[in-house]
Design a protein around this motif. Sequence first.
Motif, PDB file in Angstrom:
ATOM      1  N   VAL A  12       0.930  -1.159  -0.009  1.00  0.00           N
ATOM      2  CA  VAL A  12       0.049   0.204  -0.022  1.00  0.00           C
ATOM      3  C   VAL A  12       0.797   1.150  -0.079  1.00  0.00           C
ATOM      4  CG1 VAL A  12      -0.397   0.037   2.297  1.00  0.00           C
ATOM      5  CG2 VAL A  12      -1.848   1.095   1.274  1.00  0.00           C
ATOM      6  N   GLN A  13       0.209   2.266  -0.508  1.00  0.00           N
ATOM      7  CA  GLN A  13       1.162   3.487  -0.547  1.00  0.00           C
ATOM      8  C   GLN A  13       0.805   4.494   0.728  1.00  0.00           C
ATOM      9  OE1 GLN A  13      -0.334   5.876  -3.868  1.00  0.00           O
ATOM     10  NE2 GLN A  13       1.451   5.051  -5.194  1.00  0.00           N
ATOM     11  N   ALA A  14       2.068   5.128   1.009  1.00  0.00           N
ATOM     12  CA  ALA A  14       1.975   5.820   2.338  1.00  0.00           C
ATOM     13  C   ALA A  14       0.541   6.877   2.341  1.00  0.00           C
ATOM     14  CB  ALA A  14       3.244   6.609   2.428  1.00  0.00           C
ATOM     15  N   GLY A  15       0.132   6.797   3.473  1.00  0.00           N
ATOM     16  CA  GLY A  15      -1.371   7.349   3.680  1.00  0.00           C
ATOM     17  C   GLY A  15      -2.610   6.442   3.561  1.00  0.00           C
ATOM     18  N   GLY A  16      -2.034   5.378   2.857  1.00  0.00           N
ATOM     19  CA  GLY A  16      -3.326   4.215   2.617  1.00  0.00           C
ATOM     20  C   GLY A  16      -3.740   3.575   3.877  1.00  0.00           C
ATOM     21  N   SER A  17      -4.562   2.639   3.633  1.00  0.00           N
ATOM     22  CA  SER A  17      -5.072   1.808   4.895  1.00  0.00           C
ATOM     23  C   SER A  17      -5.192   0.318   4.201  1.00  0.00           C
ATOM     24  CB  SER A  17      -6.408   2.348   4.666  1.00  0.00           C
ATOM     25  OG  SER A  17      -6.599   3.466   5.322  1.00  0.00           O
ATOM     26  N   LEU A  18      -5.176  -0.307   5.089  1.00  0.00           N
ATOM     27  CA  LEU A  18      -5.429  -1.742   5.187  1.00  0.00           C
ATOM     28  C   LEU A  18      -6.215  -2.372   6.478  1.00  0.00           C
ATOM     29  CD1 LEU A  18      -1.962  -3.292   4.118  1.00  0.00           C
ATOM     30  CD2 LEU A  18      -3.862  -3.368   2.765  1.00  0.00           C
ATOM     31  N   ARG A  19      -6.610  -3.514   6.003  1.00  0.00           N
ATOM     32  CA  ARG A  19      -7.149  -4.115   7.166  1.00  0.00           C
ATOM     33  C   ARG A  19      -6.899  -5.579   7.562  1.00  0.00           C
ATOM     34  NH1 ARG A  19     -13.217  -6.552   8.509  1.00  0.00           N
ATOM     35  NH2 ARG A  19     -13.760  -6.098  10.619  1.00  0.00           N
ATOM     36  N   LEU A  20      -6.190  -5.842   8.523  1.00  0.00           N
ATOM     37  CA  LEU A  20      -5.744  -6.999   8.752  1.00  0.00           C
ATOM     38  C   LEU A  20      -6.685  -8.020   9.620  1.00  0.00           C
ATOM     39  CD1 LEU A  20      -2.179  -6.575   9.919  1.00  0.00           C
ATOM     40  CD2 LEU A  20      -2.975  -6.856   7.788  1.00  0.00           C
ATOM     41  N   SER A  21      -6.802  -9.507   9.218  1.00  0.00           N
ATOM     42  CA  SER A  21      -7.838 -10.193   9.946  1.00  0.00           C
ATOM     43  C   SER A  21      -7.064 -11.308  10.462  1.00  0.00           C
ATOM     44  CB  SER A  21      -9.050 -10.663   9.001  1.00  0.00           C
ATOM     45  OG  SER A  21      -9.631  -9.660   8.524  1.00  0.00           O
ATOM     46  N   CYS A  22      -7.476 -12.001  11.474  1.00  0.00           N
ATOM     47  CA  CYS A  22      -7.038 -13.400  12.191  1.00  0.00           C
ATOM     48  C   CYS A  22      -8.139 -14.283  12.459  1.00  0.00           C
ATOM     49  CB  CYS A  22      -6.111 -12.720  13.275  1.00  0.00           C
ATOM     50  SG  CYS A  22      -5.277 -14.156  14.197  1.00  0.00           S
ATOM     51  N   ALA A  23      -8.121 -15.277  11.910  1.00  0.00           N
ATOM     52  CA  ALA A  23      -9.037 -16.051  12.144  1.00  0.00           C
ATOM     53  C   ALA A  23      -8.406 -17.270  13.153  1.00  0.00           C
ATOM     54  CB  ALA A  23      -9.487 -17.033  10.638  1.00  0.00           C
ATOM     55  N   ALA A  24      -9.338 -17.503  14.219  1.00  0.00           N
ATOM     56  CA  ALA A  24      -8.916 -18.241  15.302  1.00  0.00           C
ATOM     57  C   ALA A  24      -9.761 -19.629  15.043  1.00  0.00           C
ATOM     58  CB  ALA A  24      -8.813 -17.780  16.616  1.00  0.00           C
ATOM     59  N   ALA A  75     -18.131 -14.119  18.319  1.00  0.00           N
ATOM     60  CA  ALA A  75     -18.961 -14.967  17.542  1.00  0.00           C
ATOM     61  C   ALA A  75     -18.414 -15.632  16.383  1.00  0.00           C
ATOM     62  CB  ALA A  75     -20.194 -14.221  17.492  1.00  0.00           C
ATOM     63  N   LYS A  76     -17.374 -14.962  15.597  1.00  0.00           N
ATOM     64  CA  LYS A  76     -16.657 -15.463  14.477  1.00  0.00           C
ATOM     65  C   LYS A  76     -15.518 -16.029  14.842  1.00  0.00           C
ATOM     66  CE  LYS A  76     -19.308 -12.533  11.554  1.00  0.00           C
ATOM     67  NZ  LYS A  76     -19.173 -11.318  10.430  1.00  0.00           N
ATOM     68  N   ASN A  77     -14.975 -15.882  16.103  1.00  0.00           N
ATOM     69  CA  ASN A  77     -13.448 -16.225  16.391  1.00  0.00           C
ATOM     70  C   ASN A  77     -12.666 -15.411  15.403  1.00  0.00           C
ATOM     71  OD1 ASN A  77     -14.405 -18.218  18.227  1.00  0.00           O
ATOM     72  ND2 ASN A  77     -13.395 -19.816  17.333  1.00  0.00           N
ATOM     73  N   ALA A  78     -12.684 -14.184  15.455  1.00  0.00           N
ATOM     74  CA  ALA A  78     -11.778 -13.406  14.726  1.00  0.00           C
ATOM     75  C   ALA A  78     -11.418 -12.075  15.507  1.00  0.00           C
ATOM     76  CB  ALA A  78     -12.512 -13.066  13.449  1.00  0.00           C
ATOM     77  N   VAL A  79     -10.102 -11.306  15.106  1.00  0.00           N
ATOM     78  CA  VAL A  79      -9.670 -10.309  15.506  1.00  0.00           C
ATOM     79  C   VAL A  79      -9.220  -9.626  14.522  1.00  0.00           C
ATOM     80  CG1 VAL A  79      -7.464 -11.210  16.052  1.00  0.00           C
ATOM     81  CG2 VAL A  79      -8.277  -9.294  17.183  1.00  0.00           C
ATOM     82  N   TYR A  80      -9.306  -8.271  14.477  1.00  0.00           N
ATOM     83  CA  TYR A  80      -9.039  -7.315  13.315  1.00  0.00           C
ATOM     84  C   TYR A  80      -8.155  -6.391  13.570  1.00  0.00           C
ATOM     85  CZ  TYR A  80     -13.131  -9.722  11.858  1.00  0.00           C
ATOM     86  OH  TYR A  80     -14.384 -10.738  11.636  1.00  0.00           O
ATOM     87  N   LEU A  81      -7.512  -5.747  12.893  1.00  0.00           N
ATOM     88  CA  LEU A  81      -6.522  -4.556  13.105  1.00  0.00           C
ATOM     89  C   LEU A  81      -6.845  -3.612  11.855  1.00  0.00           C
ATOM     90  CD1 LEU A  81      -4.497  -3.161  14.931  1.00  0.00           C
ATOM     91  CD2 LEU A  81      -2.550  -4.180  13.504  1.00  0.00           C
ATOM     92  N   GLN A  82      -7.448  -2.541  11.873  1.00  0.00           N
ATOM     93  CA  GLN A  82      -7.588  -1.455  11.130  1.00  0.00           C
ATOM     94  C   GLN A  82      -6.401  -0.627  10.782  1.00  0.00           C
ATOM     95  OE1 GLN A  82      -9.979  -1.171   8.682  1.00  0.00           O
ATOM     96  NE2 GLN A  82      -8.903   0.336   7.846  1.00  0.00           N
ATOM     97  N   LEU A  83      -5.593  -0.608   9.826  1.00  0.00           N
ATOM     98  CA  LEU A  83      -4.574   0.314   9.860  1.00  0.00           C
ATOM     99  C   LEU A  83      -4.784   1.366   8.943  1.00  0.00           C
ATOM    100  CD1 LEU A  83      -3.707  -2.844   9.916  1.00  0.00           C
ATOM    101  CD2 LEU A  83      -1.365  -2.168   9.386  1.00  0.00           C
ATOM    102  N   ASN A  84      -4.694   2.611   9.354  1.00  0.00           N
ATOM    103  CA  ASN A  84      -4.676   3.832   8.525  1.00  0.00           C
ATOM    104  C   ASN A  84      -3.604   4.877   8.647  1.00  0.00           C
ATOM    105  OD1 ASN A  84      -7.890   3.348   8.173  1.00  0.00           O
ATOM    106  ND2 ASN A  84      -8.424   3.887   9.943  1.00  0.00           N
ATOM    107  N   SER A  85      -3.776   5.760   7.681  1.00  0.00           N
ATOM    108  CA  SER A  85      -2.525   6.746   7.567  1.00  0.00           C
ATOM    109  C   SER A  85      -1.343   5.837   7.603  1.00  0.00           C
ATOM    110  CB  SER A  85      -2.722   7.599   8.787  1.00  0.00           C
ATOM    111  OG  SER A  85      -3.816   8.501   8.470  1.00  0.00           O
ATOM    112  N   LEU A  86      -1.019   4.818   6.802  1.00  0.00           N
ATOM    113  CA  LEU A  86       0.104   4.064   6.933  1.00  0.00           C
ATOM    114  C   LEU A  86       1.500   5.007   6.654  1.00  0.00           C
ATOM    115  CD1 LEU A  86      -1.405   0.851   5.787  1.00  0.00           C
ATOM    116  CD2 LEU A  86      -0.001   1.256   7.753  1.00  0.00           C
TER     117      LEU A  86
END
Length: 124
Positions: A12-24, A75-86
Amino acid sequence: QVQLVESGGGLVQAGGSLRLSCAASGRTFSRYTMGWFRQAPGKERELVARISWNGGSTYYADSVKGRFTISRDNAKNAVYLQLNSLRPEDTAVYYCAAGLLPRNLGPDYGMDYWGKGNLVTVSS
């Protein structure tokens, strides 16, 4: 036993965003504090964010406060990390981890289970 699989990384370019997911996997996911960690080339692994078993308490490293947000869905056995302003300095392999007695000190930060990691690359 908890198995963790991360997804959502990429370039991703600087200033962009990503969302990481973790399924457990495992029926005891909701008992665990969950955390996101990262390790950049040549650097030690560091704690990025952490969330308590019920989502009621969160912790962020100073370097990501106001830019990253951790959340979970038991309920979904999941954790997320929203990354903004990278930023380019956010480039690292990001790991999801689960622990019953978390600590703020490495190398394992009191986490019991770790995913294999997912690369996030931020270009300038």
